[in-house]
Design an enzyme around this catalytic site. Structure first.
Site, PDB file in Angstrom:
ATOM      1  N   ASP A 221       5.947   4.864  -9.841  1.00 28.92           N
ATOM      2  CA  ASP A 221       6.700   5.071 -10.969  1.00 28.92           C
ATOM      3  C   ASP A 221       6.074   4.885 -12.002  1.00 28.92           C
ATOM      4  O   ASP A 221       4.889   3.911 -12.437  1.00 28.92           O
ATOM      5  CB  ASP A 221       7.584   4.006 -10.800  1.00 28.92           C
ATOM      6  CG  ASP A 221       8.843   4.067 -12.092  1.00 28.92           C
ATOM      7  OD1 ASP A 221       9.676   5.084 -11.933  1.00 28.92           O
ATOM      8  OD2 ASP A 221       9.160   3.049 -12.834  1.00 28.92           O
ATOM      9  N   GLU A 281      -8.360   3.623   3.900  1.00 30.82           N
ATOM     10  CA  GLU A 281      -8.834   2.817   5.010  1.00 30.82           C
ATOM     11  C   GLU A 281      -8.018   2.860   6.047  1.00 30.82           C
ATOM     12  O   GLU A 281      -8.105   2.362   7.301  1.00 30.82           O
ATOM     13  CB  GLU A 281      -8.855   1.342   4.559  1.00 30.82           C
ATOM     14  CG  GLU A 281      -9.951   0.924   3.404  1.00 30.82           C
ATOM     15  CD  GLU A 281      -9.824  -0.510   3.120  1.00 30.82           C
ATOM     16  OE1 GLU A 281      -9.219  -1.363   3.844  1.00 30.82           O
ATOM     17  OE2 GLU A 281     -10.345  -0.897   1.872  1.00 30.82           O
TER      18      GLU A 281
END
Length: 559
Positions: A221, A281
């Site tokens: 956002d 990751e």
């Protein structure tokens, strides 16, 4: 993770052949769920996570690839969840963390990816950090997490600068000890100071919390707003103009580039490089999509460089009027600006912040016809598409009575010289079944949090299912056609061309968009007269065709 996923297969020679496939998000159709208005599982009139989970088979059968859920975190709900008090828990209004885990598991079981909303520009004023800031003294470490400043004028009685809130009024609120804090949105949403390393560390923890629970991505956002110009100088305005936020949550921003010291600062990109490293990751092509209201296509492209966000919403498509020349300009401009960064484009027509596109295109039968035609064009373009809940039913913007409005945009401006109606009209709970409100929205027929129109009986999922002329069945056919004819196997090059002289912007009532992707040809008639179609097999049309002509306000795919 790289942007291609490698798979191997054994061949007779005993060698291994490596093939690459694009990550799921690069060509996905994502369905936005506004949780309080989607499905109410406990009958209190507000949608919730168990309600969403119960309707996941509907979304799978609709044919989407992923769902994006607007905020469901702990919140006082002053801005309906975009004021977050705890980023690592669920608001009881929507359920529990156990409910959220069940939602993720069920979505994956059905083959759906799950994107959650992240709100990093500001917290709720009820977040523990802001409560601690109010309790601490000016200059304290607690206040340094937010944008507290001294006022101007005698005794500091004037705000530190002339910035305006997106929701109306000043972007500054004074606290009892005399300092002011910045809130580019509601006063219950204080802006964080992203130059403070504590803020970045906290949000890395939030990312990992939800990635560990299995979410597939984040919609970010106000992605362009996290860092402000360090001096917090006044916004430079043309003579006679009042301060403006620079973002219009109710529709298109102005065409001209304006001074915006509160938005799109260069340092914001360092934040997303850090986030990208975190996501890489994790297995499974996790993704970030930016809600970034950049002023130019070039500025927007910076958010999707190879080491930053994976996608950014293409609001230029949403902002374009019903016009072939306008659509052509957006298509060519979008692809041209993204080419240097090799990013996938996105296409969206509606969301929880803007007037529904059927209404923007004129409303009624004409608006609906244009909405279907634009949707069909969008689904044929390379990249990914975002669909807002209820658009597959052909819903229009609802005229919500003033006494029922709850949007802070309306509440902050209703008694001013510049009142804003607000966004409630696109957030009315969607209809599922029955002939009168609440149309199956709640478990026991409780009154929804926003009133639904009495005219929605023909627009319920139940009423439209099985009706070949309904918008719902059109969306199902269109999404199926996209999977078969316009998916990742097609090239990402779009060739715009003239259709026998009746090209975009031509005279005599002709206003036609025509483009090709490999062997798929798409024609959109934005004009007032039928146009002759080129030779080819009809794959799908937005409305029935007669002979070899395409009527006004219609589109078609041809092989």
């Amino acid at each position: 993770m790289s942007e291609t996923a490698a798979t191997s297969s054994s061949v007779p020679s005993g060698e291994t052949t490596i093939t690459s496939r694009p990550p799921w998000w690069r060509h996905a159709v994502t369905y936005q769920v506004y949780p309080r208005s989607f499905a109410d599982g406990d009958g209190n009139g507000v949608g919730d996570i168990p309600g969403i989970t119960s309707r996941l088979p509907y979304l799978r059968d609709l044919g989407v690839d992923a769902i994006w859920i607007s905020p469901f975190y702990t919140s006082p709900q002053h801005d309906h969840g975009y004021d977050v008090a705890d980023y690592c828990d669920i608001d009881p209004l929507f359920g529990t963390l156990t409910d959220a885990d069940a939602l993720v598991a069920r979505a994956h079981e059905l083959g759906l990816r799950l994107i959650v909303d992240l709100v990093p520009n500001h917290t709720s004023s009820e977040h523990p950090w802001f409560r601690a800031a109010l309790a601490a003294a000016p200059g304290s470490p607690e206040r340094a997490r937010y944008m507290f400043r001294e006022g101007r004028g005698p005794n500091g009685d004037e705000p530190p600068n002339n910035w305006a809130s997106v929701f109306g009024g000043s972007a500054w609120t004074r606290v009892p000890d005399g300092q002011w804090y910045l809130h580019l949105f509601d006063s219950s949403q204080p802006d964080l100071d992203w130059r403070n390393p504590e803020v970045g560390d906290m949000f890395e923890g939030v990312l990992r919390f939800w990635l560990d629970r299995g979410v597939d991505g984040f919609r970010v956002d106000v992605a362009h707003g996290l860092v402000k110009e360090a001096s917090l100088r006044d916004q430079v305005l043309p003579q006679g103009e009042r301060p403006q936020s620079g973002v219009d949550v109710n529709g298109p921003a102005a065409d001209e580039v304006v001074d915006q010291p509160m938005w799109d600062q260069p340092e914001v990109h360092d934040i997303y490089r850090r986030w990208r490293r975190v996501l890489e990751e994790y297995p499974g092509d996790r993704m970030l999509v930016a809600e970034a209201w950049a002023q130019t296509a070039e500025a927007l492209a910076r958010y999707v460089r190879a080491d930053e966000m994976h996608q950014a919403f293409n609001f230029a498509w949403l902002q374009a009027p019903w016009s072939a020349s306008a659509f052509a300009k957006v298509i060519s401009g979008t692809l041209e600006e993204l080419l240097p960064v090799a990013a996938a484009p996105t296409w969206v027509l509606s969301n929880h912040d803007v007037v529904r596109h059927v209404t923007r295109y004129g409303g009624g039968a004409v608006g609906l016809a244009r909405g279907r035609a634009a949707t069909l064009a969008m689904l044929a373009l390379p990249g990914s598409a975002y669909v807002y809940q209820g658009e597959e039913l052909g819903l229009e913007q609802v005229e919500v009575a003033p006494e029922d409005r709850q949007d802070p945009t309306w509440l902050r401006t209703r008694n001013t010289d510049h009142p804003e109606v607000g966004r409630d009209g696109c957030r009315v709970p969607i209809p599922w079944s029955g002939s009168k409100p609440p149309y199956g929205f709640g478990a026991d027929g409780s009154e929804p949090w926003l009133p639904q129109p009495d005219s929605w009986a023909p627009l319920t999922v139940e009423a439209e299912t099985g009706d070949p002329d309904s918008t719902l069945e059109f969306y199902r056919r269109a999404l199926a056609a996209r999977r078969e004819h316009a998916g990742a196997e097609l090239g990402e090059t779009v060739e715009l061309f003239d259709l026998g002289g009746a090209a975009a912007g031509a005279g005599d009532g002709a206003d036609v968009l025509a483009f090709r992707r490999d062997d798929l040809t798409v024609i959109v008639n934005c004009g007032t007269t039928p146009v002759e179609l080129p030779a080819g097999e009809v794959v799908i049309a937005s409305q029935p065709l007669t002979g070899t002509t395409l009527p006004p306000n219609a589109s078609v795919w041809l092989h």
